[in-house]
Motif scaffolding. Structure first.
Motif, PDB file in Angstrom:
ATOM      1  N   THR A 281       1.014  -1.542  -0.325  1.00  0.00           N
ATOM      2  CA  THR A 281       0.053   0.338  -0.259  1.00  0.00           C
ATOM      3  C   THR A 281       0.689   1.374   0.056  1.00  0.00           C
ATOM      4  O   THR A 281       1.704   1.020   0.006  1.00  0.00           O
ATOM      5  N   THR A 282       0.359   2.353   0.390  1.00  0.00           N
ATOM      6  CA  THR A 282       0.845   3.690   0.175  1.00  0.00           C
ATOM      7  C   THR A 282       0.102   4.342   1.744  1.00  0.00           C
ATOM      8  O   THR A 282      -0.560   4.031   2.385  1.00  0.00           O
ATOM      9  N   GLN A 283       1.456   5.557   2.056  1.00  0.00           N
ATOM     10  CA  GLN A 283       1.170   6.268   3.349  1.00  0.00           C
ATOM     11  C   GLN A 283       0.117   6.808   2.639  1.00  0.00           C
ATOM     12  O   GLN A 283      -1.088   6.625   3.742  1.00  0.00           O
ATOM     13  N   SER A 284       0.106   7.251   1.561  1.00  0.00           N
ATOM     14  CA  SER A 284      -1.790   8.263   1.110  1.00  0.00           C
ATOM     15  C   SER A 284      -3.321   7.227   1.553  1.00  0.00           C
ATOM     16  O   SER A 284      -3.448   7.447   1.878  1.00  0.00           O
TER      17      SER A 284
ATOM     18  N   GLN B  76      -6.177   7.575   4.148  1.00  0.00           N
ATOM     19  CA  GLN B  76      -7.416   7.943   3.511  1.00  0.00           C
ATOM     20  C   GLN B  76      -8.272   6.610   4.914  1.00  0.00           C
ATOM     21  O   GLN B  76      -9.060   7.264   4.580  1.00  0.00           O
ATOM     22  N   LYS B  77      -7.990   5.579   5.306  1.00  0.00           N
ATOM     23  CA  LYS B  77      -8.619   4.617   5.855  1.00  0.00           C
ATOM     24  C   LYS B  77      -8.439   5.419   7.084  1.00  0.00           C
ATOM     25  O   LYS B  77      -9.605   5.118   7.131  1.00  0.00           O
ATOM     26  N   GLU B  78      -7.570   5.283   7.088  1.00  0.00           N
ATOM     27  CA  GLU B  78      -7.433   6.354   9.074  1.00  0.00           C
ATOM     28  C   GLU B  78      -8.836   7.783   8.937  1.00  0.00           C
ATOM     29  O   GLU B  78      -9.446   7.646   9.944  1.00  0.00           O
ATOM     30  N   LYS B  79      -8.688   8.616   7.566  1.00  0.00           N
ATOM     31  CA  LYS B  79      -9.528   9.492   7.557  1.00  0.00           C
ATOM     32  C   LYS B  79     -11.139   9.018   7.806  1.00  0.00           C
ATOM     33  O   LYS B  79     -11.753   9.348   8.077  1.00  0.00           O
ATOM     34  N   ARG B  80     -11.472   7.840   6.854  1.00  0.00           N
ATOM     35  CA  ARG B  80     -12.310   7.527   6.712  1.00  0.00           C
ATOM     36  C   ARG B  80     -12.583   6.602   8.083  1.00  0.00           C
ATOM     37  O   ARG B  80     -14.326   6.929   8.697  1.00  0.00           O
TER      38      ARG B  80
END
Length: 122
Positions: A41-44, A48-52
């Motif tokens: 995966t990427t840091q981005s 995004q997953k953490e933000k969701r």
């Protein structure tokens, strides 16, 4: 510019690459990581997953607050005395103690005897 790939332990199988309770399906191979035990995966994508996840938790908190306000409005509207109100809140020692009152509120809503006009927070 391409982002650097990060090796992250698979959240489905915990890094084993195998799910024993699915051994009858593809010999239990974990599909998300394809049996490798990790995903690239990427840091981005992680951000995004953490933000969701945070947004989902915030939405759930707002919904709990709204539901509690609705329940308190119902109880205060239909409770003739504080003793009744306390009994309704304490009928179910497990959980939040509102199960009986919640069921009663649903019956009153269905019969048109109670309507909560404040819109949901989302």
């Amino acid at each position: 510019m391409a982002q650097t790939k990060i090796k992250k332990e698979c959240g489905k199988c915990g890094g084993s690459g195998f799910l024993s309770h699915y051994r009858a399906i593809s010999a239990g191979t974990c599909f998300p990581c394809n049996g490798k035990g990790y995903i690239l995966t990427t840091q981005s994508a992680i951000n995004q997953k953490e933000k969701r996840k945070q947004q989902k938790e915030e939405k759930a908190a707002l919904m709990r607050q709204w539901s509690e306000k609705k329940m308190n409005t119902f109880l205060n509207e239909f409770a003739e005395d504080q003793d009744f109100l306390n009994k309704m809140k304490g009928m179910n020692p497990e959980g939040n103690g509102y199960q009986l009152a919640f069921n009663l509120m649903q019956v009153f809503e269905a019969q048109g005897k109670f309507e909560y006009t404040e819109p949901k927070p989302f």
